[in-house]
Design an enzyme around this catalytic site. Structure first.
Site, PDB file in Angstrom:
ATOM      1  N   ARG A   1       0.631  -1.326  -0.173  1.00 42.86           N
ATOM      2  CA  ARG A   1      -0.019   0.093  -0.017  1.00 42.86           C
ATOM      3  C   ARG A   1       0.837   1.863  -0.250  1.00 42.86           C
ATOM      4  O   ARG A   1       0.310   2.024   0.413  1.00 42.86           O
ATOM      5  CB  ARG A   1      -1.005  -0.012   1.105  1.00 42.86           C
ATOM      6  CG  ARG A   1      -1.788  -0.923   1.065  1.00 42.86           C
ATOM      7  CD  ARG A   1      -2.996  -1.165   1.458  1.00 42.86           C
ATOM      8  NE  ARG A   1      -3.981  -0.366   1.543  1.00 42.86           N
ATOM      9  CZ  ARG A   1      -4.897   0.001   0.348  1.00 42.86           C
ATOM     10  NH1 ARG A   1      -5.070  -1.022  -0.054  1.00 42.86           N
ATOM     11  NH2 ARG A   1      -5.378   0.563  -0.353  1.00 42.86           N
ATOM     12  N   LEU A   2       1.829   1.202  -0.179  1.00 40.37           N
ATOM     13  CA  LEU A   2       3.161   2.171  -0.553  1.00 40.37           C
ATOM     14  C   LEU A   2       2.713   2.863  -2.003  1.00 40.37           C
ATOM     15  O   LEU A   2       3.642   2.712  -3.128  1.00 40.37           O
ATOM     16  CB  LEU A   2       3.946   2.080  -0.443  1.00 40.37           C
ATOM     17  CG  LEU A   2       4.839   1.291   1.231  1.00 40.37           C
ATOM     18  CD1 LEU A   2       6.180   1.373   1.247  1.00 40.37           C
ATOM     19  CD2 LEU A   2       4.541   2.205   2.222  1.00 40.37           C
TER      20      LEU A   2
END
Length: 201
Positions: free
Chosen positions: A178-179
């Site tokens: 989720r970066l």
């Protein structure tokens, strides 16, 4: 922006948007040009619905609708919209905020003429967003319009395009853990130069 490479590279956000849409047309199962369009009513309460983007121009995004619809009236009142296009197959999205003007000249006439006959007659028959007693009533109106307008109905004055001139365009791509990668292009007004900023996920 030194690390704006690959899918984010380019000096024109509209070219990037067109490239992403072209990729989506190869991978998305249905309606790669679908976008969620947000407006606000007179009380400031948001409204959002799916519409189809029909073109990305040199400096704008264009879609078509009934001007008397809820979205048409809300756009006329505020002159502003937001939209998002999300492609699950690409794990990408584009967010846009901007001002709106009507596209109701020759380009709108040409697009209307390119639609199927039934869609053109449907545009005439539907009082979009207004209460409808039954589907039977709607089909009766389609039949009436078909008889009245014939095989080549002109574009109704109440139906046409809206051209969105962005003051903000954000390109988002999914990242591991989720970066995500996010780059936003901003300008104070459509005639101003863009400033590009990387955003935290």
């Amino acid at each position: 922006m030194t690390d704006r490479t690959g899918k984010f590279a380019g000096d024109d956000p509209f070219e990037i948007a067109r490239a992403w849409l072209a990729e989506a047309e190869e991978s998305e199962i249905n309606d790669p040009n679908a976008m969620a369009l947000a407006t606000v009513d007179p009380d400031g309460l948001p409204n959002v619905r799916m519409v189809l983007l029909k073109s990305i121009g040199a400096d704008s995004f264009v879609f078509y609708t009934n001007y008397d619809s809820a979205k048409g009236q809300e756009i006329a009142a505020s002159g502003k919209v937001a939209l998002v296009m999300h492609w699950k197959s690409l794990r990408r999205q584009i967010r846009v905020r901007g001002t709106v003007t009507r596209e109701d000249g020759p380009e709108a006439d040409a697009y209307f003429a390119s639609r199927s006959l039934k869609s053109r007659l449907g545009a005439w028959a539907s009082k979009q967003s207004q209460p409808l007693e039954s589907r039977t009533d709607l089909m009766a109106e389609v039949a009436r319009v078909t008889a009245a307008k014939g095989p080549n109905p002109p574009r109704p004055a109440f139906w046409g395009g809206f051209r969105i001139a962005p003051v903000e365009i954000e390109f988002w791509a999914d990242g591991a853990f989720r970066l995500h990668d996010r780059f936003v292009w901003r300008r104070e007004a459509p005639e101003n130069a863009w400033e590009i900023t990387r955003l935290s996920p």
